[in-house]
Design an enzyme around this catalytic site. Structure first.
Site, PDB file in Angstrom:
ATOM      1  N   GLU A 177       3.010  -2.929   6.894  1.00 45.38           N
ATOM      2  CA  GLU A 177       3.709  -3.614   5.795  1.00 45.38           C
ATOM      3  C   GLU A 177       4.591  -4.792   6.222  1.00 45.38           C
ATOM      4  O   GLU A 177       5.737  -4.900   5.791  1.00 45.38           O
ATOM      5  CB  GLU A 177       4.525  -2.587   4.999  1.00 45.38           C
ATOM      6  CG  GLU A 177       3.638  -1.480   4.438  1.00 45.38           C
ATOM      7  CD  GLU A 177       4.372  -0.437   3.599  1.00 45.38           C
ATOM      8  OE1 GLU A 177       5.601  -0.373   3.634  1.00 45.38           O
ATOM      9  OE2 GLU A 177       3.673   0.330   2.897  1.00 45.38           O
ATOM     10  N   GLU A 181      -5.184   4.809   2.835  1.00 45.94           N
ATOM     11  CA  GLU A 181      -4.308   5.727   2.078  1.00 45.94           C
ATOM     12  C   GLU A 181      -4.783   5.828   0.629  1.00 45.94           C
ATOM     13  O   GLU A 181      -3.997   5.704  -0.313  1.00 45.94           O
ATOM     14  CB  GLU A 181      -2.858   5.217   2.126  1.00 45.94           C
ATOM     15  CG  GLU A 181      -2.335   4.983   3.528  1.00 45.94           C
ATOM     16  CD  GLU A 181      -0.901   4.478   3.597  1.00 45.94           C
ATOM     17  OE1 GLU A 181      -0.183   4.559   2.587  1.00 45.94           O
ATOM     18  OE2 GLU A 181      -0.502   3.990   4.669  1.00 45.94           O
TER      19      GLU A 181
HETATM   20  C1  GLA Z   1       3.070   3.913   2.411  1.00 40.85           C
HETATM   21  C2  GLA Z   1       3.116   4.327   3.866  1.00 40.85           C
HETATM   22  C3  GLA Z   1       2.755   5.763   4.036  1.00 40.85           C
HETATM   23  C4  GLA Z   1       3.392   6.654   3.008  1.00 40.85           C
HETATM   24  C5  GLA Z   1       3.042   6.167   1.654  1.00 40.85           C
HETATM   25  C6  GLA Z   1       3.615   7.079   0.613  1.00 40.85           C
HETATM   26  O1  GLA Z   1       1.832   3.639   1.954  1.00 40.85           O
HETATM   27  O2  GLA Z   1       2.298   3.555   4.698  1.00 40.85           O
HETATM   28  O3  GLA Z   1       3.197   6.184   5.277  1.00 40.85           O
HETATM   29  O4  GLA Z   1       4.789   6.661   3.184  1.00 40.85           O
HETATM   30  O5  GLA Z   1       3.590   4.879   1.534  1.00 40.85           O
HETATM   31  O6  GLA Z   1       3.622   8.420   0.964  1.00 40.85           O
END
Ligand code: GLA
Length: 377
Positions: free
Chosen positions: A155, A261
């Site tokens: 990020e 994710e």
């Molecule tokens: C972001 C992070 C993850 C996690 C998600 C929510 O995407 O990269 O590690 O914290 O948020 O659980």
């Protein structure tokens, strides 16, 4: 193999082989397209009830929290590997690939504050980079050869008009901290696939920054091997064309992608951040599916997962892995973020039973491959 694992495995096998003509397992159905993984509770070694579903369905696991900078090094030189050691032992002894997440999280509220301080002053660039080196050498070095892929930087791109998100890292070092993080991770674990991971990076403005970052890292010989698209989507708002544009851009750049994710929120949260946060009080009361998710919503979600996986197949030459974020609906982070609600974003319900979305994904994974979609290598 972990003691006590045999029974859950037998149960998993029986549950998912009930219909012999249809594969009931994601890991079996994908037939070499890409690895299918899941972000999972740090304490999975102590949660045998979760093992059958996990082991029947997924081939790689990402610890949800225990490898993030905060739990690993809460104070300078005070490392804590209790959870991560147990997690990695569990994964390694069950043949599950481990995804390390993450070495640097380029957000101030996700980095332990001591990183950025030198007594009462702000830490200098040199001090910050020295601390980064200690952190990466210690963490990636400890698990050298046991972690298949690392999210090296998480990020770092800005959501607004800047290129990089303003943070202790970018303010002190500009883009150099990203280059350095990849160099250090590669030195610490030369066999690991190294990933730059972010959210919304399929959307046009952030995609442009992502392309700029990839080009720049390449020019500087930073060993970045893949881009992570987090893939936190919302029902009826799937940016399919945008995802395809990003996959196409990465194909052109010959850069691998992981979908790191994945989930599809059924109680969309986007408005939470709109209009200076003025919808929050109203949204915080919204919990429409607390007594269960209506079949119509589950069907739409299934269609949308199918569309996504159709696209992922088309780019399976680019995509190395697709990981869901959490094992089943009851464990999703979207039950509490950004407000408390009963959510249903995944392929398995609260009892670990397959939802329509599971069957839709399996059907997509099992379609005969269409080589015509793929470019010649
Ligand atoms: C972001 C992070 C993850 C996690 C998600 C929510 O995407 O990269 O590690 O914290 O948020 O659980």
């Amino acid at each position: 193999m972990f003691p006590g694992l045999l029974l859950p495995l037998l149960i998993a096998h029986a549950a998912f082989c009930a219909e012999p003509s249809v594969s009931r397992s994601l890991r079996a159905a994908n037939s070499g397209l890409f690895t299918i993984g899941v972000g999972i509770h740090d304490r999975i070694p102590e949660r045998p009830a979760d093992w059958p579903l996990l082991i029947a369905q997924f081939s790689s696991i990402t610890p949800e929290n225990c490898l993030k900078p905060d739990p690993v090094q809460i104070a300078e030189a005070k490392f804590n590997f209790t959870r991560s050691d147990a997690f990695i032992d569990f994964a390694n002894s069950n043949g599950l690939q481990v995804i390390g997440h993450c070495l640097v999280w380029a957000k101030d509220d996700r980095t332990p504050p001591w990183f950025f301080r030198d007594g009462t002053n702000t830490a200098s660039r040199n001090l910050l980079l020295a601390r980064m080196k200690t952190h990466i050498d210690t963490v990636a070095g400890r698990y050298r050869g046991r972690i298949a892929m690392w999210d090296v930087v998480n990020e770092a791109l800005d959501d607004g008009t800047n290129f990089l998100r303003p943070s202790g890292w970018s303010l002190a070092c500009g883009e150099d901290f990203i280059v350095r993080a990849f160099e250090l991770a590669h030195a610490a674990d030369p066999g690991a696939l190294l990933i730059y991971n972010d959210y919304n990076n399929e959307l046009p403005a952030k995609r442009a920054k992502l392309i700029r970052l990839v080009r720049s890292l390449r020019e500087r010989n930073a060993p970045v091997h893949a881009i992570g698209l987090q893939g936190h989507y919302e029902i009826d708002r799937l940016p399919l064309a945008e995802i395809e544009a990003t996959l196409g851009a990465m194909r052109e750049l010959r850069m691998k992608v992981v979908v790191s994710e994945l989930d599809i929120d059924v109680v969309p949260r986007g408005k939470w951040w709109a209009d200076g946060g003025k919808h929050r009080a109203e949204l915080a009361k919204l919990d429409p599916y607390r007594d269960g998710c209506p079949p119509e919503i589950l069907r739409r979600q299934a269609d949308q997962y199918a569309q996504l996986f159709r696209l992922f197949r088309k780019y399976s030459d680019v995509i190395a892995r697709v990981s869901f974020w959490n094992l089943h609906d009851g464990q999703s982070w979207l039950n509490t973020f950004p407000w408390r609600r009963v959510n249903h974003p995944l392929l398995f319900d609260r009892e670990g039973k397959p939802k329509p979305a599971f069957h839709a994904v399996i059907a997509e994974l099992q379609k005969p491959s269409d080589q015509a979609q793929r470019p010649a290598n």
